[in-house]
Design a protein around this motif. Structure first.
Motif, PDB file in Angstrom:
ATOM      1  N   PRO A  74      25.177  -3.166   7.168  1.00 28.27           N
ATOM      2  CA  PRO A  74      25.165  -1.906   7.926  1.00 28.27           C
ATOM      3  C   PRO A  74      26.509  -1.189   7.849  1.00 28.27           C
ATOM      4  O   PRO A  74      27.546  -1.810   7.552  1.00 28.27           O
ATOM      5  CB  PRO A  74      24.889  -2.378   9.356  1.00 28.27           C
ATOM      6  N   HIS A  75      26.494   0.101   8.117  1.00 30.16           N
ATOM      7  CA  HIS A  75      27.720   0.900   8.160  1.00 30.16           C
ATOM      8  C   HIS A  75      27.789   1.645   9.485  1.00 30.16           C
ATOM      9  O   HIS A  75      26.765   2.001  10.077  1.00 30.16           O
ATOM     10  CB  HIS A  75      27.773   1.871   6.987  1.00 30.16           C
ATOM     11  N   ALA A  76      29.012   1.867   9.951  1.00 33.12           N
ATOM     12  CA  ALA A  76      29.223   2.531  11.234  1.00 33.12           C
ATOM     13  C   ALA A  76      28.949   4.018  11.119  1.00 33.12           C
ATOM     14  O   ALA A  76      29.445   4.687  10.209  1.00 33.12           O
ATOM     15  CB  ALA A  76      30.650   2.292  11.705  1.00 33.12           C
ATOM     16  N   GLY A  77      28.171   4.537  12.063  1.00 35.15           N
ATOM     17  CA  GLY A  77      27.911   5.958  12.145  1.00 35.15           C
ATOM     18  C   GLY A  77      28.801   6.612  13.185  1.00 35.15           C
ATOM     19  O   GLY A  77      29.716   5.977  13.739  1.00 35.15           O
ATOM     20  N   PRO A  78      28.561   7.867  13.515  1.00 32.16           N
ATOM     21  CA  PRO A  78      29.361   8.554  14.532  1.00 32.16           C
ATOM     22  C   PRO A  78      29.330   7.803  15.861  1.00 32.16           C
ATOM     23  O   PRO A  78      28.276   7.387  16.337  1.00 32.16           O
ATOM     24  CB  PRO A  78      28.678   9.919  14.655  1.00 32.16           C
ATOM     25  N   GLY A  79      30.501   7.597  16.434  1.00 37.86           N
ATOM     26  CA  GLY A  79      30.606   6.910  17.716  1.00 37.86           C
ATOM     27  C   GLY A  79      30.524   5.406  17.630  1.00 37.86           C
ATOM     28  O   GLY A  79      30.523   4.726  18.661  1.00 37.86           O
ATOM     29  N   GLU A  80      30.482   4.868  16.412  1.00 34.51           N
ATOM     30  CA  GLU A  80      30.280   3.424  16.229  1.00 34.51           C
ATOM     31  C   GLU A  80      31.459   2.771  15.503  1.00 34.51           C
ATOM     32  O   GLU A  80      32.242   3.431  14.823  1.00 34.51           O
ATOM     33  CB  GLU A  80      29.006   3.175  15.418  1.00 34.51           C
ATOM     34  N   VAL A  81      31.516   1.448  15.652  1.00 34.31           N
ATOM     35  CA  VAL A  81      32.451   0.625  14.880  1.00 34.31           C
ATOM     36  C   VAL A  81      31.676  -0.545  14.287  1.00 34.31           C
ATOM     37  O   VAL A  81      30.617  -0.927  14.791  1.00 34.31           O
ATOM     38  CB  VAL A  81      33.620   0.106  15.749  1.00 34.31           C
ATOM     39  N   ARG A  82      32.210  -1.081  13.219  1.00 36.31           N
ATOM     40  CA  ARG A  82      31.586  -2.267  12.607  1.00 36.31           C
ATOM     41  C   ARG A  82      32.496  -3.471  12.794  1.00 36.31           C
ATOM     42  O   ARG A  82      33.708  -3.390  12.584  1.00 36.31           O
ATOM     43  CB  ARG A  82      31.327  -2.032  11.114  1.00 36.31           C
ATOM     44  N   ILE A  83      31.878  -4.561  13.182  1.00 38.60           N
ATOM     45  CA  ILE A  83      32.597  -5.825  13.354  1.00 38.60           C
ATOM     46  C   ILE A  83      32.249  -6.751  12.202  1.00 38.60           C
ATOM     47  O   ILE A  83      31.061  -6.983  11.920  1.00 38.60           O
ATOM     48  CB  ILE A  83      32.212  -6.514  14.678  1.00 38.60           C
ATOM     49  N   ARG A  84      33.268  -7.267  11.542  1.00 38.10           N
ATOM     50  CA  ARG A  84      33.066  -8.382  10.611  1.00 38.10           C
ATOM     51  C   ARG A  84      33.008  -9.628  11.466  1.00 38.10           C
ATOM     52  O   ARG A  84      34.024 -10.102  11.991  1.00 38.10           O
ATOM     53  CB  ARG A  84      34.196  -8.451   9.588  1.00 38.10           C
ATOM     54  N   ALA A 130      18.371  -3.347  15.337  1.00 38.18           N
ATOM     55  CA  ALA A 130      19.145  -4.152  14.380  1.00 38.18           C
ATOM     56  C   ALA A 130      19.211  -5.629  14.765  1.00 38.18           C
ATOM     57  O   ALA A 130      19.702  -6.452  13.999  1.00 38.18           O
ATOM     58  CB  ALA A 130      20.555  -3.589  14.244  1.00 38.18           C
ATOM     59  N   GLY A 131      18.702  -5.978  15.934  1.00 34.19           N
ATOM     60  CA  GLY A 131      18.692  -7.376  16.347  1.00 34.19           C
ATOM     61  C   GLY A 131      20.022  -7.832  16.919  1.00 34.19           C
ATOM     62  O   GLY A 131      20.860  -7.029  17.336  1.00 34.19           O
ATOM     63  N   GLY A 132      20.205  -9.151  16.936  1.00 35.58           N
ATOM     64  CA  GLY A 132      21.363  -9.754  17.579  1.00 35.58           C
ATOM     65  C   GLY A 132      22.530 -10.025  16.659  1.00 35.58           C
ATOM     66  O   GLY A 132      22.674  -9.407  15.603  1.00 35.58           O
ATOM     67  N   GLY A 133      23.348 -10.991  17.070  1.00 33.16           N
ATOM     68  CA  GLY A 133      24.652 -11.178  16.449  1.00 33.16           C
ATOM     69  C   GLY A 133      24.780 -12.283  15.436  1.00 33.16           C
ATOM     70  O   GLY A 133      25.889 -12.530  14.950  1.00 33.16           O
ATOM     71  N   TYR A 134      23.693 -12.967  15.068  1.00 29.03           N
ATOM     72  CA  TYR A 134      23.789 -14.018  14.059  1.00 29.03           C
ATOM     73  C   TYR A 134      23.848 -13.365  12.667  1.00 29.03           C
ATOM     74  O   TYR A 134      22.944 -13.513  11.854  1.00 29.03           O
ATOM     75  CB  TYR A 134      22.569 -14.930  14.093  1.00 29.03           C
ATOM     76  N   ALA A 135      24.914 -12.657  12.373  1.00 26.89           N
ATOM     77  CA  ALA A 135      24.998 -11.920  11.113  1.00 26.89           C
ATOM     78  C   ALA A 135      26.457 -11.695  10.742  1.00 26.89           C
ATOM     79  O   ALA A 135      27.341 -11.705  11.609  1.00 26.89           O
ATOM     80  CB  ALA A 135      24.280 -10.571  11.227  1.00 26.89           C
ATOM     81  N   GLU A 136      26.705 -11.481   9.449  1.00 23.95           N
ATOM     82  CA  GLU A 136      28.076 -11.299   8.987  1.00 23.95           C
ATOM     83  C   GLU A 136      28.692  -9.991   9.468  1.00 23.95           C
ATOM     84  O   GLU A 136      29.911  -9.904   9.621  1.00 23.95           O
ATOM     85  CB  GLU A 136      28.116 -11.346   7.459  1.00 23.95           C
ATOM     86  N   TRP A 137      27.873  -8.956   9.645  1.00 16.77           N
ATOM     87  CA  TRP A 137      28.370  -7.681  10.146  1.00 16.77           C
ATOM     88  C   TRP A 137      27.457  -7.191  11.262  1.00 16.77           C
ATOM     89  O   TRP A 137      26.235  -7.357  11.193  1.00 16.77           O
ATOM     90  CB  TRP A 137      28.404  -6.620   9.040  1.00 16.77           C
ATOM     91  N   VAL A 138      28.059  -6.562  12.256  1.00 16.37           N
ATOM     92  CA  VAL A 138      27.326  -5.954  13.362  1.00 16.37           C
ATOM     93  C   VAL A 138      27.933  -4.579  13.628  1.00 16.37           C
ATOM     94  O   VAL A 138      29.167  -4.445  13.689  1.00 16.37           O
ATOM     95  CB  VAL A 138      27.413  -6.834  14.627  1.00 16.37           C
ATOM     96  N   VAL A 139      27.092  -3.581  13.778  1.00 18.11           N
ATOM     97  CA  VAL A 139      27.532  -2.231  14.130  1.00 18.11           C
ATOM     98  C   VAL A 139      27.122  -1.947  15.565  1.00 18.11           C
ATOM     99  O   VAL A 139      25.962  -2.161  15.947  1.00 18.11           O
ATOM    100  CB  VAL A 139      26.928  -1.182  13.173  1.00 18.11           C
ATOM    101  N   LEU A 140      28.087  -1.454  16.358  1.00 18.99           N
ATOM    102  CA  LEU A 140      27.836  -1.175  17.773  1.00 18.99           C
ATOM    103  C   LEU A 140      28.533   0.116  18.187  1.00 18.99           C
ATOM    104  O   LEU A 140      29.541   0.505  17.584  1.00 18.99           O
ATOM    105  CB  LEU A 140      28.401  -2.310  18.643  1.00 18.99           C
ATOM    106  N   PRO A 141      28.037   0.784  19.243  1.00 14.53           N
ATOM    107  CA  PRO A 141      28.815   1.868  19.831  1.00 14.53           C
ATOM    108  C   PRO A 141      30.184   1.348  20.247  1.00 14.53           C
ATOM    109  O   PRO A 141      30.307   0.208  20.733  1.00 14.53           O
ATOM    110  CB  PRO A 141      27.980   2.286  21.041  1.00 14.53           C
ATOM    111  N   GLU A 142      31.216   2.139  20.073  1.00 16.28           N
ATOM    112  CA  GLU A 142      32.568   1.618  20.272  1.00 16.28           C
ATOM    113  C   GLU A 142      32.807   1.156  21.711  1.00 16.28           C
ATOM    114  O   GLU A 142      33.583   0.236  21.945  1.00 16.28           O
ATOM    115  CB  GLU A 142      33.611   2.645  19.833  1.00 16.28           C
TER     116      GLU A 142
END
Length: 320
Positions: free
Chosen positions: A23-33, A98-110
């Motif tokens: 996934p990639h971060a959209g407006p208002g979002e950040v991506r966590i590795r 997008a489901g939960g956090g068992y993943a290499e990348w997660v995108v969330l509102p900041e």
């Protein structure tokens, strides 16, 4: 990207490695590795199909409510104090598309993302969001006057342990239950008195007070038998749905006790609450307990261990 998910509900062996688009971060979002995702009882309920989250079609269900890692992408037009490379933690609502956090990348509102406590590993930071917010939400809803007496069940567990420490930080007297083998641990967390868990625990709590405790956080889900520990006009906060809620509510009314249902997702996206936990962890007033970490390929083993009981601290899935 690599994730841990399921295509059908069932036992731990339904968990498998799945490949999903990064996934990639959209407006208002950040991506966590993501570097660490905590394994919680709620994840086992999702896996077993005992929650509203259901598997549909060819899209896997991804469990996971806690993550920690680093910011590696900030979406366009996102206003945030976070920067690329910051070490962060977050609670996720796995009911999202997008489901939960068992993943290499997660995108969330900041606003859903907070800095990790200073000097902690990713695994330690991932133990804090959901369990810490659950305990904090319980205490916020109870809204006790300073110096109140609070009983905490399941005090050796993650939610119960945080409830003990948050209550002490707020200036309360804390009575807790524990297996005798865990009594030293619970005292170390700050409990003023520790009684044996099990049948008649309410009587053991009440014996330490004049007229009963002011409130209880029932992390062990004892339910109706715990009401006898609480004074008339007091409150009982339970952190998951009880098996027979109508019967419990009727019994609570008979004792003159207010029933408080804790919905941790009431704190979704409220960074001030996560920051409150971070600050207490920075001050060493919250203890971040890691039991064991596993590679994603061994997620099913982590679920088996958790369901077997007796885990002290949190199990983690670590993404390299």
């Amino acid at each position: 990207m690599k994730a841990v998910g399921l295509m059908q509900h069932g036992g731990p062996d339904v968990l498998r490695i799945v490949e999903l688009p990064t996934p990639h971060a959209g407006p208002g979002e950040v991506r966590i590795r993501v570097r660490a995702a905590a394994v919680n009882p709620a994840d086992t309920l999702i896996r077993a199909g005992r929650t509203p989250i259901r598997q549909h079609g060819t899209q896997p269900v991804i469990p996971g409510l806690d993550v920690a890692g680093t910011i590696d992408e900030i979406g366009p037009d996102t206003v945030t104090s976070l920067a690329i490379g910051d070490r962060v933690m977050a609670m996720i609502n796995p009911t999202r598309a997008a489901g939960g956090g068992y993943a290499e990348w997660v995108v969330l509102p900041e606003a859903w993302v907070a800095r990790a406590p200073a000097g902690t590993s990713h695994a330690e930071a991932a133990t804090l969001p959901m369990n810490g917010l659950t305990a904090l939400r319980a205490l916020d809803q109870l809204d006790l006057a300073p110096g109140s007496t609070l009983a905490v069940t399941g005090a050796a567990g993650a939610v119960g342990g945080y409830a003990v420490q948050l209550a002490k930080a707020a200036g309360h007297r804390v009575l807790a239950d524990a297996d005798p083998r865990d009594a030293a641990l619970v005292y170390a967390l700050g409990a003023d008195s520790v009684v044996d868990r099990g049948p008649a625990v309410a009587e053991r709590f009440r014996a330490l007070t004049d007229s009963g405790v002011d409130a209880a956080v029932d992390a062990a889900l004892i339910g109706t038998p715990l009401l006898a520990a609480i004074r008339s006009g007091g409150s009982l906060a339970h952190v998951r749905d009880l098996p027979d809620r109508p019967a419990f509510d009727l019994a609570a009314a008979g004792y003159g006790v207010k029933s408080v249902k804790v919905h941790v997702h009431d704190y979704d996206g409220i960074r001030d609450k996560l920051d409150q936990l971070r600050q207490l962890a920075d001050q060493k007033r919250l203890t971040l307990r890691v039991a064991e970490s596993f590679e994603p390929e061994r997620a099913s083993h982590a679920h088996r261990l958790l369901e077997a009981g007796g885990v002290r601290g949190r199990l983690l899935i670590e993404f390299k």
